[in-house]
Design an enzyme around this catalytic site. Sequence first.
Site, PDB file in Angstrom:
ATOM      1  N   LYS A  22       0.829  -1.208   0.000  1.00 24.44           N
ATOM      2  CA  LYS A  22       0.000   0.000   0.000  1.00 24.44           C
ATOM      3  C   LYS A  22       0.860   1.254   0.000  1.00 24.44           C
ATOM      4  O   LYS A  22       0.667   2.159  -0.813  1.00 24.44           O
ATOM      5  CB  LYS A  22      -0.891   0.008   1.254  1.00 24.44           C
ATOM      6  N   ASN A  23       1.815   1.314   0.932  1.00 25.02           N
ATOM      7  CA  ASN A  23       2.559   2.568   1.101  1.00 25.02           C
ATOM      8  C   ASN A  23       3.461   2.900  -0.076  1.00 25.02           C
ATOM      9  O   ASN A  23       3.811   4.059  -0.282  1.00 25.02           O
ATOM     10  CB  ASN A  23       3.364   2.539   2.411  1.00 25.02           C
ATOM     11  N   ARG A  92      -4.705  11.015   4.167  1.00 23.58           N
ATOM     12  CA  ARG A  92      -3.600  11.920   4.351  1.00 23.58           C
ATOM     13  C   ARG A  92      -2.534  11.809   3.256  1.00 23.58           C
ATOM     14  O   ARG A  92      -1.932  12.793   2.856  1.00 23.58           O
ATOM     15  CB  ARG A  92      -3.020  11.535   5.713  1.00 23.58           C
ATOM     16  N   ASP A 116      -4.313  12.906  12.854  1.00 21.89           N
ATOM     17  CA  ASP A 116      -5.233  11.784  12.701  1.00 21.89           C
ATOM     18  C   ASP A 116      -5.133  10.904  13.926  1.00 21.89           C
ATOM     19  O   ASP A 116      -4.532  11.282  14.927  1.00 21.89           O
ATOM     20  CB  ASP A 116      -5.008  11.032  11.385  1.00 21.89           C
ATOM     21  N   ASP A 304       4.158   0.577  12.318  1.00 29.07           N
ATOM     22  CA  ASP A 304       2.887   0.009  11.846  1.00 29.07           C
ATOM     23  C   ASP A 304       2.654  -1.407  12.382  1.00 29.07           C
ATOM     24  O   ASP A 304       1.534  -1.913  12.336  1.00 29.07           O
ATOM     25  CB  ASP A 304       2.851  -0.024  10.308  1.00 29.07           C
ATOM     26  N   VAL A 326       7.872   6.716  16.981  1.00 34.59           N
ATOM     27  CA  VAL A 326       7.588   7.371  15.708  1.00 34.59           C
ATOM     28  C   VAL A 326       6.315   8.216  15.745  1.00 34.59           C
ATOM     29  O   VAL A 326       6.320   9.374  15.330  1.00 34.59           O
ATOM     30  CB  VAL A 326       7.551   6.340  14.551  1.00 34.59           C
TER      31      VAL A 326
HETATM   32  C1  UD1 Z   1       4.537   6.651   6.452  1.00 34.90           C
HETATM   33  C2  UD1 Z   1       3.542   5.525   6.300  1.00 34.90           C
HETATM   34  C3  UD1 Z   1       3.031   5.067   7.648  1.00 34.90           C
HETATM   35  C4  UD1 Z   1       4.193   4.738   8.571  1.00 34.90           C
HETATM   36  C5  UD1 Z   1       5.193   5.894   8.632  1.00 34.90           C
HETATM   37  C6  UD1 Z   1       6.440   5.559   9.424  1.00 34.90           C
HETATM   38  C7  UD1 Z   1       2.503   5.944   4.156  1.00 34.90           C
HETATM   39  C8  UD1 Z   1       1.269   6.291   3.411  1.00 34.90           C
HETATM   40  N1  UD1 Z   1       2.433   5.960   5.490  1.00 34.90           N
HETATM   41  O1  UD1 Z   1       3.832   7.759   7.008  1.00 34.90           O
HETATM   42  O2  UD1 Z   1       2.225   3.905   7.443  1.00 34.90           O
HETATM   43  O3  UD1 Z   1       3.680   4.500   9.863  1.00 34.90           O
HETATM   44  O4  UD1 Z   1       5.614   6.247   7.301  1.00 34.90           O
HETATM   45  O5  UD1 Z   1       7.026   4.410   8.958  1.00 34.90           O
HETATM   46  O6  UD1 Z   1       3.535   5.627   3.579  1.00 34.90           O
HETATM   47  N2  UD1 Z   1       7.004  14.368  10.759  1.00 34.90           N
HETATM   48  C9  UD1 Z   1       7.183  15.704  11.028  1.00 34.90           C
HETATM   49  N3  UD1 Z   1       7.200  16.576   9.983  1.00 34.90           N
HETATM   50  C10 UD1 Z   1       7.046  16.176   8.698  1.00 34.90           C
HETATM   51  C11 UD1 Z   1       6.869  14.802   8.428  1.00 34.90           C
HETATM   52  C12 UD1 Z   1       6.857  13.921   9.485  1.00 34.90           C
HETATM   53  O7  UD1 Z   1       7.324  16.087  12.184  1.00 34.90           O
HETATM   54  O8  UD1 Z   1       7.078  17.028   7.784  1.00 34.90           O
HETATM   55  C13 UD1 Z   1       6.966  13.393  11.894  1.00 34.90           C
HETATM   56  C14 UD1 Z   1       5.581  12.731  12.009  1.00 34.90           C
HETATM   57  O9  UD1 Z   1       4.693  13.534  12.756  1.00 34.90           O
HETATM   58  C15 UD1 Z   1       5.906  11.440  12.687  1.00 34.90           C
HETATM   59  C16 UD1 Z   1       7.291  11.093  12.134  1.00 34.90           C
HETATM   60  O10 UD1 Z   1       7.832  12.299  11.612  1.00 34.90           O
HETATM   61  O11 UD1 Z   1       6.002  11.598  14.079  1.00 34.90           O
HETATM   62  C17 UD1 Z   1       7.283  10.031  11.063  1.00 34.90           C
HETATM   63  O12 UD1 Z   1       6.505  10.446   9.977  1.00 34.90           O
HETATM   64  P1  UD1 Z   1       6.805   9.964   8.490  1.00 34.90           P
HETATM   65  O13 UD1 Z   1       7.998   9.084   8.461  1.00 34.90           O
HETATM   66  O14 UD1 Z   1       6.795  11.174   7.616  1.00 34.90           O
HETATM   67  O15 UD1 Z   1       5.523   9.083   8.184  1.00 34.90           O
HETATM   68  P2  UD1 Z   1       4.493   9.223   6.998  1.00 34.90           P
HETATM   69  O16 UD1 Z   1       5.223   9.409   5.706  1.00 34.90           O
HETATM   70  O17 UD1 Z   1       3.437  10.180   7.359  1.00 34.90           O
END
Ligand code: UD1
Length: 417
Positions: A22-23, A92, A116, A304, A326
């Site tokens: 999915k991701n 998202r 979320d 996850d 995370v």
């Molecule tokens: C993706 C996955 C999700 C998985 C996560 C971590 C998808 C659709 N989703 O989510 O299933 O749980 O990776 O493996 O691929 N953060 C910030 N600022 C930002 C971006 C992120 O502070 O601009 C923080 C987030 O709040 C979170 C952490 O970084 O605490 C990790 O987020 P991130 O690795 O970006 O996860 P996603 O890409 O949202």
Amino acid sequence: MKTYVVEGPTPLKGDVSISGAKNATLKLMAAALMVPGEVILERVPRITDVYLMVEVLERLGAEVSFEGSTLRIDATNEPADEATYELVSKMRASIQVLGPLLARLGRARVAMPGGDAIGSRPIDLHLRGLERMGAEFSSEHGYVAGVAPRLTGARVLLEFPSVGATETLLMAGTTAIGTTTIDNAAREPEIKDLAQFLNEAGARVLGAGTSTITIEGVDRLHPARHVVLPDRIEAGTYAISAAATCGDVTLRDVRPGDMELVLQKLHDAGAEITREEESVRIRSTGRPQPMDLVTLPYPGFPTDLQPPMMVLLSQATGPSILTENVFEARFLFVDELNRMGAQVRVEGHHAVIKGVERLTGAPVRAPDIRAGAALLLGGLCAHGETRVHDEGHIERGYEDLLLKLEGLGAVITLSEG
Ligand code: UD1
């Protein structure tokens, strides 16, 4: 509202074929917006999140068709430049169109996603990285609007190896002028898969899968065909379920190397693991051993899979500590699990799990995709009937979940309402 009714306990036994990730799929679909021509993605899972992304692409003007597990996306015509709140609030990951739209059009307007069920999820790292590449952003009425007549390569050092930010910058860098370097990049296998697709479409990306990614900008991308990598989170969910139910399950069509730490932890818990090139067998006969576990960016233990692992450890022969590093609010389902007889206490980002001998079936509510799957697993382990009430979260992430679980011997039905 849907209700999964699970009768337990049932040891899961048999073979299960793992779907495309999915991701990875969602980002590959976003990347297709940069290609003025047809992109063909194979092994695409038929899940709600993919259907939502189809809607996003169609609203932006791309032509999309989905047959079997093959998705064709044609963005020959220039896409529109806006992803609305209506779409981003449903999923998202829709914000991942920001980088591709900026790269292709020089402008984009995307609704801010907000938090979320698993916590606050800002996009500051995406925006700051794009700013270093010359984009300018303003935000009003809940939208962020970016302009960048032509993105320019830059060195971006990420404060945290965010998966989404790495992907945004990776996509944006492919057609930027000059070289982009992403330092402290996320190393998830899905990022490597995205880079592989971009290279198949003519990009010049090196180092994906390591913490330094280098992208030499090219003028344009061309049509490409790509097979999506296996879903290591779906695979991990079945692997943990096999171990937690004292089952014997063989995962087919997987890449065991992408789930190394998960398999190692299941081995530590007492499961017997047999790896082949594209399959893994997980066998377990007794209650799991307790352990301490922390979630971390890849190759650390995936956040996850923290919820299903919590279900496994809730039945361990002693106490465990699970630390979530995370996402801040990923323990929201603990109260639901405790309703099934688990004894878990949350202290900040640690969960202290006192292993119990057995869980008992209860009505529970699924707060998000992964916690929902974990509660279903709880139902498979628990004695009696468990009803998991779910507002459609679980089917966002697991293709043919009911069929696959039934194929492994689970007694499970789904009713609407
Ligand atoms: C993706 C996955 C999700 C998985 C996560 C971590 C998808 C659709 N989703 O989510 O299933 O749980 O990776 O493996 O691929 N953060 C910030 N600022 C930002 C971006 C992120 O502070 O601009 C923080 C987030 O709040 C979170 C952490 O970084 O605490 C990790 O987020 P991130 O690795 O970006 O996860 P996603 O890409 O949202």
